[in-house]
Design an enzyme around this catalytic site. Structure first.
Site, PDB file in Angstrom:
ATOM      1  N   ARG A   1       0.820  -1.205   0.000  1.00  0.00           N
ATOM      2  CA  ARG A   1       0.000   0.000   0.000  1.00  0.00           C
ATOM      3  C   ARG A   1       0.856   1.257   0.000  1.00  0.00           C
ATOM      4  O   ARG A   1       0.307   2.358  -0.002  1.00  0.00           O
ATOM      5  CB  ARG A   1      -0.850   0.013   1.273  1.00  0.00           C
ATOM      6  CG  ARG A   1      -2.297  -0.366   1.055  1.00  0.00           C
ATOM      7  CD  ARG A   1      -2.908  -0.508   2.424  1.00  0.00           C
ATOM      8  NE  ARG A   1      -4.302  -0.203   2.440  1.00  0.00           N
ATOM      9  CZ  ARG A   1      -5.256  -1.122   2.486  1.00  0.00           C
ATOM     10  NH1 ARG A   1      -4.969  -2.389   2.482  1.00  0.00           N
ATOM     11  NH2 ARG A   1      -6.513  -0.740   2.552  1.00  0.00           N
TER      12      ARG A   1
ATOM     13  N   ARG B   1     -21.947  -3.194   2.397  1.00  0.00           N
ATOM     14  CA  ARG B   1     -21.180  -4.444   2.480  1.00  0.00           C
ATOM     15  C   ARG B   1     -21.491  -5.226   3.762  1.00  0.00           C
ATOM     16  O   ARG B   1     -21.598  -4.653   4.849  1.00  0.00           O
ATOM     17  CB  ARG B   1     -19.684  -4.126   2.455  1.00  0.00           C
ATOM     18  CG  ARG B   1     -18.834  -5.333   2.825  1.00  0.00           C
ATOM     19  CD  ARG B   1     -17.404  -5.202   2.468  1.00  0.00           C
ATOM     20  NE  ARG B   1     -16.719  -4.142   3.188  1.00  0.00           N
ATOM     21  CZ  ARG B   1     -15.457  -3.815   2.977  1.00  0.00           C
ATOM     22  NH1 ARG B   1     -14.767  -4.433   2.036  1.00  0.00           N
ATOM     23  NH2 ARG B   1     -14.894  -2.847   3.665  1.00  0.00           N
TER      24      ARG B   1
ATOM     25  N   ARG C   1     -18.492  -3.977   8.948  1.00  0.00           N
ATOM     26  CA  ARG C   1     -17.201  -3.586   9.521  1.00  0.00           C
ATOM     27  C   ARG C   1     -17.277  -2.184  10.134  1.00  0.00           C
ATOM     28  O   ARG C   1     -17.901  -1.290   9.588  1.00  0.00           O
ATOM     29  CB  ARG C   1     -16.129  -3.598   8.408  1.00  0.00           C
ATOM     30  CG  ARG C   1     -15.485  -4.936   8.246  1.00  0.00           C
ATOM     31  CD  ARG C   1     -14.605  -5.060   7.040  1.00  0.00           C
ATOM     32  NE  ARG C   1     -13.677  -3.960   6.820  1.00  0.00           N
ATOM     33  CZ  ARG C   1     -12.805  -3.932   5.814  1.00  0.00           C
ATOM     34  NH1 ARG C   1     -12.737  -4.943   4.965  1.00  0.00           N
ATOM     35  NH2 ARG C   1     -12.001  -2.915   5.638  1.00  0.00           N
TER      36      ARG C   1
ATOM     37  N   ARG D   1     -10.316   6.738   4.646  1.00  0.00           N
ATOM     38  CA  ARG D   1      -9.617   5.630   3.963  1.00  0.00           C
ATOM     39  C   ARG D   1      -9.371   5.983   2.501  1.00  0.00           C
ATOM     40  O   ARG D   1      -8.305   5.686   1.955  1.00  0.00           O
ATOM     41  CB  ARG D   1     -10.447   4.337   4.065  1.00  0.00           C
ATOM     42  CG  ARG D   1     -10.351   3.698   5.438  1.00  0.00           C
ATOM     43  CD  ARG D   1     -11.438   2.668   5.674  1.00  0.00           C
ATOM     44  NE  ARG D   1     -11.403   1.559   4.749  1.00  0.00           N
ATOM     45  CZ  ARG D   1     -12.436   0.755   4.522  1.00  0.00           C
ATOM     46  NH1 ARG D   1     -13.587   0.941   5.165  1.00  0.00           N
ATOM     47  NH2 ARG D   1     -12.322  -0.237   3.679  1.00  0.00           N
TER      48      ARG D   1
HETATM   49  P1  AP5 Z   1     -14.763  -5.731  -1.450  1.00  0.00           P
HETATM   50  O1  AP5 Z   1     -14.417  -6.874  -2.344  1.00  0.00           O
HETATM   51  O2  AP5 Z   1     -14.968  -6.000  -0.013  1.00  0.00           O
HETATM   52  O3  AP5 Z   1     -13.750  -4.505  -1.684  1.00  0.00           O
HETATM   53  P2  AP5 Z   1     -12.232  -4.341  -1.257  1.00  0.00           P
HETATM   54  O4  AP5 Z   1     -11.553  -3.678  -2.393  1.00  0.00           O
HETATM   55  O5  AP5 Z   1     -11.681  -5.650  -0.781  1.00  0.00           O
HETATM   56  O6  AP5 Z   1     -12.435  -3.333  -0.075  1.00  0.00           O
HETATM   57  P3  AP5 Z   1     -11.793  -3.237   1.376  1.00  0.00           P
HETATM   58  O7  AP5 Z   1     -12.616  -2.201   2.109  1.00  0.00           O
HETATM   59  O8  AP5 Z   1     -11.714  -4.575   2.042  1.00  0.00           O
HETATM   60  O9  AP5 Z   1     -10.413  -2.706   1.056  1.00  0.00           O
HETATM   61  P4  AP5 Z   1      -9.510  -1.926   1.964  1.00  0.00           P
HETATM   62  O10 AP5 Z   1      -8.289  -1.999   1.139  1.00  0.00           O
HETATM   63  O11 AP5 Z   1      -9.900  -0.589   2.387  1.00  0.00           O
HETATM   64  O12 AP5 Z   1      -9.588  -2.723   3.340  1.00  0.00           O
HETATM   65  P5  AP5 Z   1      -8.598  -3.727   4.036  1.00  0.00           P
HETATM   66  O13 AP5 Z   1      -9.376  -4.728   4.748  1.00  0.00           O
HETATM   67  O14 AP5 Z   1      -7.522  -4.145   3.081  1.00  0.00           O
HETATM   68  O15 AP5 Z   1     -16.101  -5.062  -2.071  1.00  0.00           O
HETATM   69  C1  AP5 Z   1     -16.752  -3.992  -1.390  1.00  0.00           C
HETATM   70  C2  AP5 Z   1     -18.279  -4.163  -1.552  1.00  0.00           C
HETATM   71  O16 AP5 Z   1     -18.623  -3.987  -2.936  1.00  0.00           O
HETATM   72  C3  AP5 Z   1     -18.778  -5.572  -1.168  1.00  0.00           C
HETATM   73  O17 AP5 Z   1     -20.017  -5.438  -0.526  1.00  0.00           O
HETATM   74  C4  AP5 Z   1     -18.942  -6.307  -2.518  1.00  0.00           C
HETATM   75  O18 AP5 Z   1     -19.970  -7.270  -2.497  1.00  0.00           O
HETATM   76  C5  AP5 Z   1     -19.276  -5.153  -3.467  1.00  0.00           C
HETATM   77  N1  AP5 Z   1     -18.719  -5.336  -4.815  1.00  0.00           N
HETATM   78  C6  AP5 Z   1     -17.507  -5.866  -5.151  1.00  0.00           C
HETATM   79  N2  AP5 Z   1     -17.343  -5.839  -6.492  1.00  0.00           N
HETATM   80  C7  AP5 Z   1     -18.473  -5.277  -7.011  1.00  0.00           C
HETATM   81  C8  AP5 Z   1     -18.903  -4.986  -8.352  1.00  0.00           C
HETATM   82  N3  AP5 Z   1     -18.137  -5.258  -9.436  1.00  0.00           N
HETATM   83  N4  AP5 Z   1     -20.119  -4.404  -8.503  1.00  0.00           N
HETATM   84  C9  AP5 Z   1     -20.899  -4.120  -7.426  1.00  0.00           C
HETATM   85  N5  AP5 Z   1     -20.558  -4.375  -6.140  1.00  0.00           N
HETATM   86  C10 AP5 Z   1     -19.359  -4.957  -5.938  1.00  0.00           C
HETATM   87  O19 AP5 Z   1      -7.847  -2.742   5.079  1.00  0.00           O
HETATM   88  C11 AP5 Z   1      -8.511  -2.277   6.238  1.00  0.00           C
HETATM   89  C12 AP5 Z   1      -7.521  -1.482   7.076  1.00  0.00           C
HETATM   90  O20 AP5 Z   1      -6.421  -2.326   7.498  1.00  0.00           O
HETATM   91  C13 AP5 Z   1      -6.838  -0.294   6.390  1.00  0.00           C
HETATM   92  O21 AP5 Z   1      -7.645   0.871   6.428  1.00  0.00           O
HETATM   93  C14 AP5 Z   1      -5.544  -0.155   7.218  1.00  0.00           C
HETATM   94  O22 AP5 Z   1      -5.812   0.474   8.442  1.00  0.00           O
HETATM   95  C15 AP5 Z   1      -5.184  -1.604   7.512  1.00  0.00           C
HETATM   96  N6  AP5 Z   1      -4.312  -2.157   6.480  1.00  0.00           N
HETATM   97  C16 AP5 Z   1      -4.619  -3.172   5.620  1.00  0.00           C
HETATM   98  N7  AP5 Z   1      -3.572  -3.420   4.806  1.00  0.00           N
HETATM   99  C17 AP5 Z   1      -2.586  -2.542   5.136  1.00  0.00           C
HETATM  100  C18 AP5 Z   1      -1.283  -2.301   4.628  1.00  0.00           C
HETATM  101  N8  AP5 Z   1      -0.787  -3.000   3.594  1.00  0.00           N
HETATM  102  N9  AP5 Z   1      -0.552  -1.321   5.211  1.00  0.00           N
HETATM  103  C19 AP5 Z   1      -1.021  -0.620   6.263  1.00  0.00           C
HETATM  104  N10 AP5 Z   1      -2.256  -0.787   6.772  1.00  0.00           N
HETATM  105  C20 AP5 Z   1      -3.052  -1.742   6.220  1.00  0.00           C
END
Ligand code: AP5
Length: 217
Positions: A90, A129, A162, A173
């Site tokens: 990221r 979601r 969430r 975010r």
């Molecule tokens: P979904 O598939 O859940 O989307 P996503 O891209 O995975 O979204 P996230 O919110 O999980 O990503 P994120 O990167 O913010 O969170 P993460 O958990 O990594 O889809 C979203 C919704 O849309 C669902 O309801 C789905 O059904 C729907 N959908 C999907 N595709 C669709 C389509 N084509 N059409 C219509 N609807 C659709 O990170 C969370 C936190 O963890 C961060 O904020 C940070 O604090 C920490 N963190 C995680 N990784 C790191 C890192 N590498 N470095 C530092 N901190 C980190």
């Protein structure tokens, strides 16, 4: 040779949804840093408690902590055939650390699909979601509803919303993504690894495009 694919895209772009589908098809491990932090929080580990102080504000967990967690995960035997990385890297320093880790395994990143979706759609996706408590499987009340409300189709566990999907946290975010993660678009484009994928299409159409990219990679 092991295959390592980085799914890049803003919060709510569909990385987790697609990663679940593609990892299964290609027998790759789905490694999601968000899921790893949430599992740690569920077990109340020190890592989980530390991560939560950043996640609840929509900020990134510090690079050193995140990189050490991914290094440990990729070293496990179930990642030897490769991994589909979701939410990592990221930042450019996480991307450099990933390249170093993979070169230790005599491997490299093979492909970086960049799933792009405009900000307005992201907010609607995240507010609708529902996530599964056991396996982290994701659903959407309008675009991908579970067969039975509140229950995961795949493992029957309870679905929840969430904490960081609240409107204010989502806005932060997206801001943090724009400031700290978008430099990775050029980082991977300049290494001829980036392929843009239109994430506004249906879940099935995005999957088809990603499957064809992974087959060619
Ligand atoms: P979904 O598939 O859940 O989307 P996503 O891209 O995975 O979204 P996230 O919110 O999980 O990503 P994120 O990167 O913010 O969170 P993460 O958990 O990594 O889809 C979203 C919704 O849309 C669902 O309801 C789905 O059904 C729907 N959908 C999907 N595709 C669709 C389509 N084509 N059409 C219509 N609807 C659709 O990170 C969370 C936190 O963890 C961060 O904020 C940070 O604090 C920490 N963190 C995680 N990784 C790191 C890192 N590498 N470095 C530092 N901190 C980190």
């Amino acid at each position: 040779m092991a295959k390592y694919i980085v799914l890049l895209g803003p919060p709510g772009a569909g990385k987790g949804t697609q990663a679940d589908l593609i990892a299964e098809k290609f027998e790759l491990q789905h490694v999601s840093t968000g899921d790893l932090f949430r599992e740690n929080l569920k077990k109340m580990t020190d890592l989980g408690k530390l991560a939560q102080t950043f996640m609840s504000k929509g900020e990134l967990v510090p690079d050193d902590v995140t990189i050490a967690m991914v290094r440990e995960r990729l070293n496990r035997t179930d990642c030897k055939k490769g991994a589909l990385l979701d939410g990592f890297p990221r930042t450019p320093s996480q991307a450099d650390a990933l390249a170093d880790m993979l070169s230790e395994f005599k491997s490299k990143v093979n492909l970086v699909p960049y799933i792009f979706v405009p900000a307005e759609a992201l907010i609607e996706r995240l507010s609708g979601r529902w996530t599964c408590k056991t396996g982290g499987h994701v659903f959407h009340e309008k675009y991908n509803p579970p067969r039975m409300p509140g229950v995961c189709d795949l493992d029957g566990s309870e679905l929840y919303q969430r904490d960081d999907d609240k409107a204010e946290t989502v806005k932060n975010r997206i801001k943090v993504y724009n400031e700290q993660t978008t430099p990775l678009i050029e980082y991977y484009r300049s290494r001829n690894l980036l392929v843009e994928v239109d994430g506004t299409k249906s879940i099935d159409d995005v999957s088809k495009e990603l499957i064809s990219l992974v087959e060619k990679a």
